[in-house]
Write a protein that holds these residues in place. Structure first.
Motif, PDB file in Angstrom:
ATOM      1  N   SER A 190     -22.983   4.590 -22.989  1.00  0.00           N
ATOM      2  CA  SER A 190     -24.419   4.899 -22.975  1.00  0.00           C
ATOM      3  C   SER A 190     -25.266   3.654 -22.759  1.00  0.00           C
ATOM      4  CB  SER A 190     -24.819   5.580 -24.288  1.00  0.00           C
ATOM      5  OG  SER A 190     -24.780   4.666 -25.370  1.00  0.00           O
ATOM      6  N   THR A 202     -19.102  13.491 -28.784  1.00  0.00           N
ATOM      7  CA  THR A 202     -20.347  12.774 -29.078  1.00  0.00           C
ATOM      8  C   THR A 202     -21.478  13.246 -28.177  1.00  0.00           C
ATOM      9  OG1 THR A 202     -19.100  10.828 -29.803  1.00  0.00           O
ATOM     10  CG2 THR A 202     -21.418  10.493 -29.236  1.00  0.00           C
ATOM     11  N   ALA A 236     -24.803  15.510 -29.233  1.00  0.00           N
ATOM     12  CA  ALA A 236     -26.124  14.982 -28.892  1.00  0.00           C
ATOM     13  C   ALA A 236     -26.932  16.007 -28.105  1.00  0.00           C
ATOM     14  CB  ALA A 236     -25.975  13.689 -28.098  1.00  0.00           C
ATOM     15  N   GLU A 237     -26.273  16.690 -27.155  1.00  0.00           N
ATOM     16  CA  GLU A 237     -26.982  17.683 -26.344  1.00  0.00           C
ATOM     17  C   GLU A 237     -27.414  18.887 -27.172  1.00  0.00           C
ATOM     18  OE1 GLU A 237     -26.319  20.936 -22.933  1.00  0.00           O
ATOM     19  OE2 GLU A 237     -25.416  20.826 -24.902  1.00  0.00           O
ATOM     20  N   THR A 257     -27.922  19.048 -30.407  1.00  0.00           N
ATOM     21  CA  THR A 257     -28.884  18.729 -31.472  1.00  0.00           C
ATOM     22  C   THR A 257     -30.151  18.069 -30.937  1.00  0.00           C
ATOM     23  OG1 THR A 257     -27.796  16.587 -31.860  1.00  0.00           O
ATOM     24  CG2 THR A 257     -27.050  18.474 -33.182  1.00  0.00           C
ATOM     25  N   GLY A 258     -30.170  17.744 -29.643  1.00  0.00           N
ATOM     26  CA  GLY A 258     -31.344  17.128 -29.054  1.00  0.00           C
ATOM     27  C   GLY A 258     -31.547  15.689 -29.477  1.00  0.00           C
ATOM     28  N   LYS A 259     -30.461  14.983 -29.817  1.00  0.00           N
ATOM     29  CA  LYS A 259     -30.557  13.592 -30.261  1.00  0.00           C
ATOM     30  C   LYS A 259     -29.947  12.654 -29.226  1.00  0.00           C
ATOM     31  CE  LYS A 259     -30.185  14.667 -35.234  1.00  0.00           C
ATOM     32  NZ  LYS A 259     -29.394  14.408 -36.477  1.00  0.00           N
ATOM     33  N   ASP A 260     -30.227  11.356 -29.400  1.00  0.00           N
ATOM     34  CA  ASP A 260     -29.576  10.344 -28.585  1.00  0.00           C
ATOM     35  C   ASP A 260     -28.170  10.098 -29.127  1.00  0.00           C
ATOM     36  OD1 ASP A 260     -29.056   7.152 -28.066  1.00  0.00           O
ATOM     37  OD2 ASP A 260     -30.205   8.078 -26.437  1.00  0.00           O
ATOM     38  N   THR A 293     -26.668   7.453 -29.806  1.00  0.00           N
ATOM     39  CA  THR A 293     -26.612   6.410 -30.835  1.00  0.00           C
ATOM     40  C   THR A 293     -27.046   6.921 -32.196  1.00  0.00           C
ATOM     41  OG1 THR A 293     -28.852   5.683 -30.269  1.00  0.00           O
ATOM     42  CG2 THR A 293     -27.009   4.593 -29.137  1.00  0.00           C
ATOM     43  N   ASP A 294     -27.581   8.136 -32.255  1.00  0.00           N
ATOM     44  CA  ASP A 294     -28.119   8.658 -33.513  1.00  0.00           C
ATOM     45  C   ASP A 294     -27.289   9.795 -34.105  1.00  0.00           C
ATOM     46  OD1 ASP A 294     -30.319   6.914 -33.305  1.00  0.00           O
ATOM     47  OD2 ASP A 294     -31.394   8.332 -32.014  1.00  0.00           O
ATOM     48  N   VAL A 295     -26.110  10.055 -33.539  1.00  0.00           N
ATOM     49  CA  VAL A 295     -25.359  11.220 -34.004  1.00  0.00           C
ATOM     50  C   VAL A 295     -24.134  10.864 -34.844  1.00  0.00           C
ATOM     51  CG1 VAL A 295     -26.097  12.647 -32.062  1.00  0.00           C
ATOM     52  CG2 VAL A 295     -23.980  11.316 -31.883  1.00  0.00           C
ATOM     53  N   THR A 302     -24.128  12.916 -37.940  1.00  0.00           N
ATOM     54  CA  THR A 302     -23.845  14.319 -37.657  1.00  0.00           C
ATOM     55  C   THR A 302     -22.367  14.539 -37.371  1.00  0.00           C
ATOM     56  OG1 THR A 302     -26.064  14.555 -36.695  1.00  0.00           O
ATOM     57  CG2 THR A 302     -24.467  16.274 -36.185  1.00  0.00           C
TER      58      THR A 302
END
Length: 435
Positions: A59, A266, A270-271, A273-276, A278-280, A283
């Motif tokens: 990424s 990963t 991310a897709e 949950t709508g997150k980047d 680097t932020d998962v 989760t």
């Protein structure tokens, strides 16, 4: 020296073996614990990059190109595929006071660490791929040799139980690895090297604490053309060993599905949950921890049941079908809660399949006395080959029907579930010599 572990085998004293190095009595709990520690360390070292760290790296060095993760993963798997049978064959032929496996366990761990260092410093997908190839050429054969150690040491009555316990480690290690790596997401060097150092320490503990029998008393290794011998290490006669062959093919399909499912976790999370990416980490860790109980139940329960009931094939089928169903449900799950529930089912099946099929593999392993390392290396191709092919083919499914740059994770996960279930069916119906 003695240990607190009951039984005829101690950690510091080699077990009594036949002239071919075969075990004649059950191994001690000390050996089993050292094996668990070693597997935990190895999986921390090279499954953490596969499940999390490489996605972070991609990424950053190639944003918007998730498919590069598949290409990098694929070339690394092919490197392990090349190294595994050769190292296994060489270990079979090694005659030393340290045994046949331990010298290669140390060498592989050092090579694996060098590969992780290259990955940490990579500034392009090409260099990252080279680093992953070196990493796989090190840690991949180490994993095979730990399995070979089980073939060398374990009597049939303990194979299911020990495979169940190491199967738990296989499920727990990636979660621990993500939690560790998540703390170093801003430091690329530590992101890769901390799990690797833990793996190196665990392997050194295993090598120093588990005495392998001196192999100098074994019959001399056969002489011959080394190139011909190396080439031979990659092949076997499926007509001569049909159960080994069918089990190999079934596991190939199961791991093809598993690799399709896990390589892009990963990005999938991310897709959804709508997150980047680097932020998962948190989760993914929650998702993993929610599945630990199911994986433990599947691995330990399956391993112990297979020994007690003397049934392997039906349990491998149930495990593969459970995983396939979980992967399919994940594909259709619209919320994180349903994804977690689906992952629970998938990991229950994964733990069950891993533990019981590992025991089944030891049951049908050809020429265990003389060529266990070689055949474990060949069988490892059923894992490494799909790990190489699946990521390369995954973009065909990810990009299917996509016109706006989005990725078709639904199709990818449905295919993963169907292929894995098919693999379980093949093992159940085609392997004949094991109940």
């Amino acid at each position: 020296m003695t240990t607190n572990s009951p039984g005829p085998f101690s950690i510091d004293e080699p077990p009594r073996v036949t002239t071919a190095g075969r075990p004649v009595e059950k191994v001690s709990t000390g050996y089993v614990w050292m094996l668990i520690i070693a597997f935990l360390g190895v999986y921390l070292a090279f499954v953490t990059p596969l499940g999390y760290s490489m996605a972070i790296k991609i990424s950053r060095i190639a944003p918007g190109h998730q498919e590069y993760l598949g290409y990098v993963t694929g070339v690394g798997a092919f490197a392990s595929m090349v190294a595994g049978p050769v190292v296994g064959m060489l270990s079979d032929r090694t005659r030393s006071r340290f045994g046949r496996r331990r010298p290669f366990l140390v060498l592989g761990s050092v090579i694996g660490m060098l590969g992780l260092l290259v990955m940490a410093e990579a500034s392009s997908a090409l260099v990252l791929g080279i680093g992953w190839m070196v990493t796989q050429m090190g840690w991949g054969p180490v994993t095979n040799l730990l399995l070979t150690s089980q073939a060398d040491m374990l009597p049939e009555a303990q194979r299911g139980r020990v495979s169940g316990l190491t199967g738990v480690v296989n499920q727990v290690a990636p979660i621990i690895g993500v939690l560790i790596a998540g703390g170093f997401v801003d430091n690329s060097l530590l992101l890769f090297l901390v799990p690797g150092v833990l793996g190196l320490i665990a392997m050194l503990v295993f090598v120093l604490r588990v005495d392998e029998p001196d192999s100098r008393s074994l019959p001399p290794a056969p002489k011959g053309d080394m190139l011909r011998t190396i080439a031979k290490s990659y092949v076997f006669n499926p007509r001569r060993y049909p159960d080994f062959a069918w089990n190999w093919f079934g596991k190939f399909l199961v791991f093809f599905g598993i690799t399709l499912n896990t390589t892009f976790t990963t990005f999938f999370i991310a897709e959804r949950t709508g997150k980047d990416v680097t932020d998962v980490a948190g989760t993914i860790a929650i998702l993993g921890m929610s599945s630990v109980v199911s994986a433990v139940l599947g691995a330990v329960g399956g391993g112990f049941l297979s020994d007690r009931l003397q049934r392997r094939r039906i349990l491998t089928l149930i495990g593969a079908v459970f995983f396939g169903a979980g992967a399919a449900l994940m594909a259709l799950a619209p919320t994180l809660a349903l994804i977690v529930a689906s992952a629970f089912l998938a990991n229950l099946g994964l733990g069950l399949f891993f533990s019981v099929d590992q025991a089944l593999t030891l049951d049908v392993l050809p020429e265990r006395d003389t060529d266990a390392g070689r055949y474990m290396g060949v069988f490892a191709l059923a894992i490494t080959l799909p790990q190489g092919l699946a990521p390369f083919l995954a973009p065909l499914f990810l990009l299917a029907g996509s016109s706006d740059g989005s990725k078709n994770y639904t199709l990818l996960y449905l295919v993963a579930g169907a292929v894995s279930a098919l693999g379980g069916l093949i093992i159940f119906f085609r392997v004949k010599s094991v109940r």
